[in-house]
Write an enzyme that holds these catalytic residues in place. Structure first.
Site, PDB file in Angstrom:
ATOM      1  N   LYS A  22      13.647   9.295  -0.681  1.00 33.42           N
ATOM      2  CA  LYS A  22      13.514   7.844  -0.482  1.00 33.42           C
ATOM      3  C   LYS A  22      12.647   7.222  -1.587  1.00 33.42           C
ATOM      4  CE  LYS A  22      10.289   6.187   2.474  1.00 33.42           C
ATOM      5  NZ  LYS A  22       9.369   5.163   1.976  1.00 33.42           N
ATOM      6  N   ASN A  23      11.501   7.870  -1.868  1.00 36.68           N
ATOM      7  CA  ASN A  23      10.545   7.231  -2.773  1.00 36.68           C
ATOM      8  C   ASN A  23      10.919   7.339  -4.246  1.00 36.68           C
ATOM      9  OD1 ASN A  23       9.161   6.299  -0.611  1.00 36.68           O
ATOM     10  ND2 ASN A  23       7.460   7.756  -0.763  1.00 36.68           N
ATOM     11  N   ARG A 102       7.266  -2.992   1.344  1.00 35.31           N
ATOM     12  CA  ARG A 102       6.286  -3.161   0.278  1.00 35.31           C
ATOM     13  C   ARG A 102       6.826  -2.860  -1.116  1.00 35.31           C
ATOM     14  NH1 ARG A 102       0.921  -3.333  -0.539  1.00 35.31           N
ATOM     15  NH2 ARG A 102       0.901  -2.161  -2.471  1.00 35.31           N
ATOM     16  N   CYS A 126      -0.506  -3.663   5.520  1.00 37.41           N
ATOM     17  CA  CYS A 126       0.456  -2.984   6.368  1.00 37.41           C
ATOM     18  C   CYS A 126      -0.287  -1.987   7.233  1.00 37.41           C
ATOM     19  CB  CYS A 126       1.545  -2.309   5.554  1.00 37.41           C
ATOM     20  SG  CYS A 126       1.042  -0.777   4.830  1.00 37.41           S
ATOM     21  N   ARG A 131      -3.706  -1.985   1.098  1.00 35.76           N
ATOM     22  CA  ARG A 131      -2.705  -1.794   0.039  1.00 35.76           C
ATOM     23  C   ARG A 131      -2.549  -3.004  -0.886  1.00 35.76           C
ATOM     24  NH1 ARG A 131       2.490   1.179   2.299  1.00 35.76           N
ATOM     25  NH2 ARG A 131       2.562   1.982   0.198  1.00 35.76           N
ATOM     26  N   PRO A 132      -3.570  -3.273  -1.707  1.00 32.77           N
ATOM     27  CA  PRO A 132      -3.499  -4.407  -2.631  1.00 32.77           C
ATOM     28  C   PRO A 132      -2.513  -4.169  -3.782  1.00 32.77           C
ATOM     29  CG  PRO A 132      -5.492  -3.124  -3.017  1.00 32.77           C
ATOM     30  CD  PRO A 132      -4.811  -2.512  -1.831  1.00 32.77           C
ATOM     31  N   VAL A 133      -2.231  -5.234  -4.557  1.00 30.78           N
ATOM     32  CA  VAL A 133      -1.346  -5.097  -5.725  1.00 30.78           C
ATOM     33  C   VAL A 133      -2.073  -5.464  -7.023  1.00 30.78           C
ATOM     34  CG1 VAL A 133       0.876  -5.353  -4.546  1.00 30.78           C
ATOM     35  CG2 VAL A 133      -0.375  -7.401  -5.266  1.00 30.78           C
ATOM     36  N   ASP A 134      -3.425  -5.466  -6.969  1.00 29.62           N
ATOM     37  CA  ASP A 134      -4.194  -5.873  -8.147  1.00 29.62           C
ATOM     38  C   ASP A 134      -3.868  -5.036  -9.381  1.00 29.62           C
ATOM     39  OD1 ASP A 134      -5.386  -3.808  -6.587  1.00 29.62           O
ATOM     40  OD2 ASP A 134      -7.259  -4.005  -7.706  1.00 29.62           O
ATOM     41  N   LEU A 135      -3.620  -3.746  -9.199  1.00 26.82           N
ATOM     42  CA  LEU A 135      -3.375  -2.896 -10.364  1.00 26.82           C
ATOM     43  C   LEU A 135      -1.976  -3.128 -10.946  1.00 26.82           C
ATOM     44  CD1 LEU A 135      -5.095   0.372  -9.066  1.00 26.82           C
ATOM     45  CD2 LEU A 135      -6.000  -1.342 -10.650  1.00 26.82           C
ATOM     46  N   ASP A 316       1.553  11.564   2.461  1.00 28.15           N
ATOM     47  CA  ASP A 316       2.762  11.369   3.276  1.00 28.15           C
ATOM     48  C   ASP A 316       3.073  12.582   4.158  1.00 28.15           C
ATOM     49  OD1 ASP A 316       2.998   8.892   2.156  1.00 28.15           O
ATOM     50  OD2 ASP A 316       4.635   9.399   0.799  1.00 28.15           O
ATOM     51  N   ILE A 338      -6.363   8.726   0.406  1.00 24.97           N
ATOM     52  CA  ILE A 338      -5.518   7.753  -0.294  1.00 24.97           C
ATOM     53  C   ILE A 338      -5.490   6.404   0.432  1.00 24.97           C
ATOM     54  CG2 ILE A 338      -3.221   7.309  -1.288  1.00 24.97           C
ATOM     55  CD1 ILE A 338      -4.456   9.828  -2.463  1.00 24.97           C
ATOM     56  N   ARG A 408      13.786   4.454   8.754  1.00 22.45           N
ATOM     57  CA  ARG A 408      13.450   3.980   7.404  1.00 22.45           C
ATOM     58  C   ARG A 408      13.419   5.138   6.413  1.00 22.45           C
ATOM     59  NH1 ARG A 408       8.578  -0.136   6.959  1.00 22.45           N
ATOM     60  NH2 ARG A 408       9.423  -0.016   4.864  1.00 22.45           N
TER      61      ARG A 408
HETATM   62  C1  EPZ Z   1       3.693   5.144  -2.773  1.00 26.36           C
HETATM   63  O1  EPZ Z   1       3.124   3.937  -2.295  1.00 26.36           O
HETATM   64  C2  EPZ Z   1       4.672   5.607  -1.709  1.00 26.36           C
HETATM   65  N1  EPZ Z   1       5.701   4.606  -1.523  1.00 26.36           N
HETATM   66  C3  EPZ Z   1       3.917   5.889  -0.412  1.00 26.36           C
HETATM   67  O2  EPZ Z   1       4.841   6.402   0.535  1.00 26.36           O
HETATM   68  C4  EPZ Z   1       2.836   6.928  -0.681  1.00 26.36           C
HETATM   69  O3  EPZ Z   1       2.079   7.124   0.495  1.00 26.36           O
HETATM   70  C5  EPZ Z   1       1.920   6.467  -1.813  1.00 26.36           C
HETATM   71  O4  EPZ Z   1       2.705   6.147  -2.988  1.00 26.36           O
HETATM   72  C6  EPZ Z   1       0.881   7.491  -2.213  1.00 26.36           C
HETATM   73  O5  EPZ Z   1       1.513   8.685  -2.574  1.00 26.36           O
HETATM   74  C7  EPZ Z   1       6.812   4.635  -2.277  1.00 26.36           C
HETATM   75  O6  EPZ Z   1       6.937   5.419  -3.207  1.00 26.36           O
HETATM   76  C8  EPZ Z   1       7.893   3.664  -1.955  1.00 26.36           C
HETATM   77  P1  EPZ Z   1      -0.174   3.821  -4.448  1.00 26.36           P
HETATM   78  P2  EPZ Z   1       2.296   2.993  -3.285  1.00 26.36           P
HETATM   79  O7  EPZ Z   1      -0.091   2.608  -5.304  1.00 26.36           O
HETATM   80  O8  EPZ Z   1       2.883   3.080  -4.631  1.00 26.36           O
HETATM   81  C9  EPZ Z   1      -4.456   1.712  -4.010  1.00 26.36           C
HETATM   82  C10 EPZ Z   1       5.887   6.583   2.658  1.00 26.36           C
HETATM   83  O9  EPZ Z   1       5.514   6.914   3.803  1.00 26.36           O
HETATM   84  N2  EPZ Z   1      -3.936   0.596  -4.822  1.00 26.36           N
HETATM   85  O10 EPZ Z   1      -0.075   5.141  -5.116  1.00 26.36           O
HETATM   86  O11 EPZ Z   1       2.190   1.674  -2.636  1.00 26.36           O
HETATM   87  C11 EPZ Z   1      -3.783   1.816  -2.642  1.00 26.36           C
HETATM   88  O12 EPZ Z   1      -4.330   0.901  -1.721  1.00 26.36           O
HETATM   89  C12 EPZ Z   1       5.046   5.691   1.756  1.00 26.36           C
HETATM   90  O13 EPZ Z   1       6.990   6.916   2.181  1.00 26.36           O
HETATM   91  C13 EPZ Z   1      -4.803  -0.391  -5.226  1.00 26.36           C
HETATM   92  O14 EPZ Z   1      -6.015  -0.364  -4.910  1.00 26.36           O
HETATM   93  O15 EPZ Z   1       0.871   3.718  -3.245  1.00 26.36           O
HETATM   94  C14 EPZ Z   1      -4.017   3.250  -2.282  1.00 26.36           C
HETATM   95  O16 EPZ Z   1      -5.304   3.405  -1.787  1.00 26.36           O
HETATM   96  C15 EPZ Z   1       3.899   5.065   2.444  1.00 26.36           C
HETATM   97  N3  EPZ Z   1      -4.318  -1.430  -5.969  1.00 26.36           N
HETATM   98  C16 EPZ Z   1      -3.930   3.956  -3.646  1.00 26.36           C
HETATM   99  O17 EPZ Z   1      -4.119   2.939  -4.629  1.00 26.36           O
HETATM  100  C17 EPZ Z   1      -3.015  -1.503  -6.340  1.00 26.36           C
HETATM  101  O18 EPZ Z   1      -2.626  -2.476  -7.010  1.00 26.36           O
HETATM  102  C18 EPZ Z   1      -2.609   4.654  -3.924  1.00 26.36           C
HETATM  103  O19 EPZ Z   1      -1.534   3.761  -3.647  1.00 26.36           O
HETATM  104  C19 EPZ Z   1      -2.125  -0.480  -5.939  1.00 26.36           C
HETATM  105  C20 EPZ Z   1      -2.631   0.572  -5.172  1.00 26.36           C
END
Ligand code: EPZ
Length: 429
Positions: A22-23, A102, A126, A131-135, A316, A338, A408
């Site tokens: 999926k991912n 997301r 969520c 889960r911010p998008v700042d990065l 996950d 995480i 999902r």
């Molecule tokens: C991906 O989410 C996966 N989703 C998630 O799978 C998975 O849990 C996660 O990576 C970690 O492995 C998909 O691939 C569709 P991140 P993503 O950005 O990309 C912080 C599932 O069950 N962060 O690696 O959203 C964040 O809050 C899902 O299939 C910021 O602070 O995760 C977290 O603490 C759920 N600012 C950490 O980074 C940002 O702008 C890692 O998140 C972005 C992230």
């Protein structure tokens, strides 16, 4: 709303075909926005999230054709999507759609890279954390986009195109790395990503982008270099197997006992999880058809695990491992690093008789002799499947509510388990 009824206590034995990830599928589908040619994706799993993303891309003007069946195809074969973003008619991704999934926020990168602008709703929080998008926004700014936030939307503009640059992630982010890959693929000049996510799905997306004509090296390591190109073309790519689905069924077998071949699974995609299972006494072996998981007779040994970005133990699979450890011969400790709030399954596992104590980001699980079926529900995909794992070993009947979370991310979950002898059925309505 559908429910799943499970009567526990049966060992699993047989074979489970592993679906496409999926991912990886979601960002690969989004990458189709980078080209006016057709991108063909094979081994795409049949999942609610994939259907939803089809609708979201459709809103931008993307046409998606699902390939027909071929002679010799099995019922578990992934589907082929022919995705054409020849004409992007709308560069806005509205709240109603982005709030449902997301990962759809990631459309911002290919849209701004190809069209020079994108307006995408902020996804909001969520169930598993803020889960911010700042990065992700930082990535676009580093590559020269002007960013404005207005009415809950992120508006990114780069009328004269994006420019290569240096991106140093202060923390590992999968979505941030996907965003950087897609944006930099069409940027003018070279982009270097430091502290990039090394998840196998990043490598899969980079492979596909390279087939489309991108110049990406180093994907799978923490330093990725992208030489931007002016245009990308169509390609054909097969999605890699789902390591989280693989790990989930491996833990289910560890929980019930038995012997199952996970067909098409690749051990290098989840070595940390397989090592943990082996440590707890599960027999794992690799053959040329997949990974064989067996537990015959012996108990489940307790473990101490901390989730980490790849190649560490994946967040996950944290809920599924916790379900397994509820029946361990001793006390386990699982630390989630995480996401700050990924413990919704704890209360539900406790309803089944588990003994779990939460202290900040660490859960202490005292193994019990027996779990007992009960009605349960969960608010996220992996939490839901952890309840299925626990139910497979619980005495009597468990009813898992809110099944749409499972749909999902798990293709034909009940079918796959029934084939191996589980007493599990979906109840419609
Ligand atoms: C991906 O989410 C996966 N989703 C998630 O799978 C998975 O849990 C996660 O990576 C970690 O492995 C998909 O691939 C569709 P991140 P993503 O950005 O990309 C912080 C599932 O069950 N962060 O690696 O959203 C964040 O809050 C899902 O299939 C910021 O602070 O995760 C977290 O603490 C759920 N600012 C950490 O980074 C940002 O702008 C890692 O998140 C972005 C992230």
């Amino acid at each position: 709303m559908d429910r799943i009824r499970i009567v526990g206590g049966r060992p699993l034995s047989g074979a489970i075909p592993i679906s496409g990830a999926k991912n990886a599928t979601l960002p690969l589908m989004i990458a189709s926005l980078l080209t006016e040619d057709t991108l063909i994706l094979d081994n795409v799993p049949r999942l609610a999230d994939v259907n939803l993303l089809q609708r979201i891309l459709g809103n931008h003007g993307v046409d998606i054709m699902v390939g027909g069946k071929r002679p010799g195809d099995t019922e578990y074969q992934g589907q082929s999507l022919h995705i054409s973003a020849a004409h992007i008619v709308d560069t806005t991704a509205p709240y109603e759609l982005v709030s449902k999934m997301r990962a759809s926020f990631w459309v911002i990168a290919p849209l701004v890279a190809r069209m020079g602008e994108a307006t995408v709703s902020m996804p909001g929080g969520c169930a598993i954390g803020t889960r911010p998008v700042d990065l992700l926004i930082m990535v676009l700014e580093r590559l020269g986009a002007a960013i404005e936030i207005d009415g809950g939307y992120v508006i990114a503009r780069a009328k004269r195109g994006l420019k290569g640059g240096e991106i140093v992630f202060p923390k590992v982010t999968v979505g941030g790395t996907h965003t950087a890959l897609m944006a930099a693929a069409l940027a003018d000049g070279v982009t270097v990503i430091e502290n990039a996510a090394r998840e196998p799905e990043i490598g899969d997306v980079a492979d596909c982008l390279n087939k489309m004509g991108a110049k990406i090296s180093g994907a799978g390591t923490s330093r990725i270099i992208i030489e931007g190109v002016a245009k990308l073309s169509g390609a054909r790519h097969s999605v890699l197997p789902d390591r989280i689905e693989t790990g989930t069924y491996a833990m289910a077998v560890a929980m019930t006992g038995g012997d199952v071949m996970l067909e098409g699974a690749r051990p290098e995609l989840l070595q940390a999880a397989l090592d943990v299972l082996a440590k707890s006494g599960v027999q794992i072996s690799t053959t040329n058809t997949g990974i064989r998981v067996a537990r015959n007779g012996g108990g489940i040994g307790p473990v101490e695990v901390t989730t980490d970005p790849f190649p560490g133990f994946p967040t996950d699979l944290q809920a599924q491992l916790m379900a397994l450890m509820t029946r361990a011969d001793g006390t386990s400790r699982i630390t989630e690093t995480i996401f700050e709030n990924r413990f919704m399954h704890v209360q539900e596992l406790v309803r089944l008789g588990a003994r779990i104590h939460l202290d900040g980001e660490t859960a202490t699980i005292e193994g019990v002799r027996r779990l007992k079926g009960a009605p349960v529900m969960a608010t996220d995909l992996r939490a839901s499947v952890s309840l299925v794992i626990a139910a497979l070993a619980a005495e009597g009947e468990t009813m898992v509510n809110r099944v749409y979370h499972l749909d999902r991310g798990f293709e034909r979950l009940e079918d796959k388990l029934v084939r191996c002898g589980a007493d599990i059925a979906r109840i419609s309505g």
